[in-house]
Design a protein around this motif. Structure first.
Motif, short mmCIF file in Angstrom:
data_model
loop_
_atom_site.label_atom_id
_atom_site.label_comp_id
_atom_site.label_asym_id
_atom_site.label_seq_id
_atom_site.Cartn_x
_atom_site.Cartn_y
_atom_site.Cartn_z
N LEU A 1 5.95 -66.98 -40.75
CA LEU A 1 4.69 -67.19 -40.34
C LEU A 1 4.16 -66.20 -39.22
O LEU A 1 3.31 -65.60 -39.18
CB LEU A 1 4.61 -68.63 -39.56
N THR A 2 5.32 -65.87 -38.43
CA THR A 2 5.20 -64.78 -37.49
C THR A 2 4.92 -63.33 -37.99
O THR A 2 4.14 -62.66 -37.81
CB THR A 2 6.50 -64.50 -36.46
N ILE A 3 5.85 -63.20 -39.23
CA ILE A 3 5.83 -61.71 -39.94
C ILE A 3 4.28 -61.64 -40.67
O ILE A 3 3.56 -60.58 -40.58
CB ILE A 3 6.90 -61.69 -40.95
N VAL A 4 3.80 -62.64 -41.12
CA VAL A 4 2.53 -62.77 -42.12
C VAL A 4 1.44 -62.68 -40.62
O VAL A 4 0.49 -61.84 -40.99
CB VAL A 4 2.49 -64.10 -42.50
N PHE A 5 1.58 -63.27 -39.85
CA PHE A 5 0.29 -63.27 -38.67
C PHE A 5 0.33 -61.74 -38.42
O PHE A 5 -0.87 -61.28 -37.86
CB PHE A 5 0.63 -64.23 -37.55
N ARG A 6 1.55 -61.16 -38.15
CA ARG A 6 1.50 -60.08 -37.42
C ARG A 6 1.04 -59.06 -38.47
O ARG A 6 0.33 -57.92 -38.23
CB ARG A 6 2.85 -59.65 -36.96
N MET A 7 1.50 -59.13 -39.79
CA MET A 7 0.90 -58.05 -40.84
C MET A 7 -0.59 -58.01 -41.07
O MET A 7 -1.30 -57.18 -41.10
CB MET A 7 1.91 -58.61 -42.09
N VAL A 8 -1.02 -59.47 -41.01
CA VAL A 8 -2.35 -59.75 -41.34
C VAL A 8 -3.43 -58.95 -40.27
O VAL A 8 -4.40 -58.43 -40.21
CB VAL A 8 -2.84 -61.03 -41.69
N SER A 9 -2.85 -59.21 -38.90
CA SER A 9 -3.37 -58.87 -37.68
C SER A 9 -3.47 -57.25 -37.63
O SER A 9 -4.66 -56.59 -37.49
CB SER A 9 -2.86 -59.27 -36.39
N ALA A 10 -2.27 -56.95 -37.86
CA ALA A 10 -2.36 -55.03 -38.05
C ALA A 10 -3.30 -54.52 -38.94
O ALA A 10 -3.97 -53.65 -38.69
CB ALA A 10 -0.82 -54.80 -38.41
N VAL A 11 -3.02 -55.14 -40.22
CA VAL A 11 -3.94 -54.46 -41.21
C VAL A 11 -5.28 -54.87 -41.07
O VAL A 11 -6.30 -54.21 -41.32
CB VAL A 11 -3.51 -55.14 -42.63
N GLY A 12 -5.66 -55.92 -40.47
CA GLY A 12 -6.90 -56.31 -40.20
C GLY A 12 -7.70 -55.19 -39.02
O GLY A 12 -8.73 -54.96 -39.34
N LEU A 13 -6.87 -55.08 -38.12
CA LEU A 13 -7.38 -54.04 -37.03
C LEU A 13 -7.53 -52.72 -37.56
O LEU A 13 -8.64 -52.20 -37.08
CB LEU A 13 -6.36 -54.13 -35.81
N ALA A 14 -6.66 -52.34 -38.25
CA ALA A 14 -6.65 -51.13 -39.02
C ALA A 14 -7.96 -51.01 -39.87
O ALA A 14 -8.78 -49.91 -40.08
CB ALA A 14 -5.64 -50.79 -39.78
N THR A 15 -8.41 -51.95 -40.74
CA THR A 15 -9.58 -52.19 -41.43
C THR A 15 -10.66 -52.08 -40.60
O THR A 15 -11.75 -51.50 -40.86
CB THR A 15 -9.06 -53.30 -42.59
N LEU A 16 -10.75 -53.03 -39.58
CA LEU A 16 -11.85 -53.03 -38.65
C LEU A 16 -12.34 -51.41 -38.04
O LEU A 16 -13.30 -51.02 -38.07
CB LEU A 16 -11.56 -53.75 -37.63
N VAL A 17 -11.10 -50.70 -37.91
CA VAL A 17 -11.42 -49.24 -37.26
C VAL A 17 -11.85 -48.55 -38.43
O VAL A 17 -12.97 -47.66 -38.36
CB VAL A 17 -10.07 -48.59 -36.96
N THR A 18 -11.48 -48.77 -39.52
CA THR A 18 -11.82 -47.90 -40.67
C THR A 18 -13.41 -48.17 -41.14
O THR A 18 -14.08 -47.49 -41.29
CB THR A 18 -11.26 -48.14 -42.00
N MET A 19 -13.72 -49.66 -41.00
CA MET A 19 -14.97 -50.00 -41.18
C MET A 19 -16.01 -49.52 -40.24
O MET A 19 -17.11 -49.36 -40.45
CB MET A 19 -14.97 -51.55 -41.24
N THR A 20 -15.65 -49.13 -38.91
CA THR A 20 -16.57 -48.89 -37.89
C THR A 20 -16.49 -47.30 -37.44
O THR A 20 -17.09 -47.07 -36.53
CB THR A 20 -16.24 -49.63 -36.60
N THR A 21 -15.63 -46.56 -38.32
CA THR A 21 -15.42 -45.16 -37.98
C THR A 21 -15.71 -44.27 -39.11
O THR A 21 -15.27 -44.47 -40.35
CB THR A 21 -14.16 -44.99 -37.59
N ARG A 22 -16.59 -43.38 -39.11
CA ARG A 22 -16.86 -42.27 -40.37
C ARG A 22 -15.59 -41.54 -40.53
O ARG A 22 -15.07 -41.21 -39.63
CB ARG A 22 -17.93 -41.51 -39.79
#
Length: 204
Positions: free
Chosen positions: A90-111
């Motif tokens: 669960l720790t690995i999954v939460f960490r992975m989804v959080s990291a990818v989620g933040l990276a995607t969030l940056v991509t979605m809000t940055t040209r």
């Protein structure tokens, strides 16, 4: 080719690309120094809230990019369940989804052009060593632009198979998908060659 930038404009769209990428690097790096499943669960909830704040459309757009993680989530959880280490899984999954989620969030809000400018600034000192930053900038742009296209074509192949057969597609669409990817790569290479390639870009 399409972009991952969100159609919904948020406050984060006006932040500096360098600031967002720097914070992303620091936060993602820091996640690996914490092993608490409670912390990572709460942090993932925080990431979900960040997606939900701009509205339902923004959240839906972000979920569309994150749902491709579910096979990896399932694999990690099953593996650690068999190994009787569910908490670690669960720790690995939460960490992975959080990291990818933040990276995607940056991509979605940055040209894309702003992110390329940051890469160009970071690699500028390497030009003295003969490194061509244009090659790296072009590679990043192509990966970001082409990944959604390839995912869409893979989904179309799977749907085409289902329309013609009751059996699951599985490995059977790997060959046609590879041919499609190579064909796209050939078209992109021809387009770059027609525009002078990296040599013309370097002269500019």
């Amino acid at each position: 080719m399409i972009s991952l930038t969100s159609p919904v404009e948020t406050r984060a769209h006006h932040w500096s690309a360098g600031l967002k990428l720097g914070l992303l690097s620091l936060v993602t790096f820091g996640l690996f120094f914490v092993d608490s499943v409670v912390f990572h669960g709460l942090f993932l909830l925080f990431v979900v809230v960040l997606y939900a704040l701009p509205g339902a459309l923004f959240f839906k757009h972000g979920w569309k990019h994150l749902k491709i993680l579910w096979p990896f989530v399932l694999l990690v959880l099953v593996w650690h369940l068999i190994a009787d280490e569910l908490q670690l899984g669960l720790t690995i999954v939460f960490r992975m989804v959080s990291a990818v989620g933040l990276a995607t969030l940056v991509t979605m809000t940055t040209r894309l052009s702003d992110m390329i400018d940051v890469v160009h600034w970071l690699t500028r000192p390497l030009q003295r060593l003969g490194f061509n930053p244009r090659a790296l900038e072009l590679a990043i742009a192509l990966v970001i632009r082409m990944t959604p296209v390839l995912v869409s074509k893979g989904q179309s192949l799977a749907l085409s198979w289902r329309a013609r057969s009751n059996r699951r597609s599985g490995w059977r669409i790997i060959l046609p998908f590879t041919v499609l990817a190579l064909d796209d790569a050939d078209h992109v290479a021809e387009a770059l060659k027609a525009r002078g390639g990296l040599i013309n870009q370097e002269r500019k």
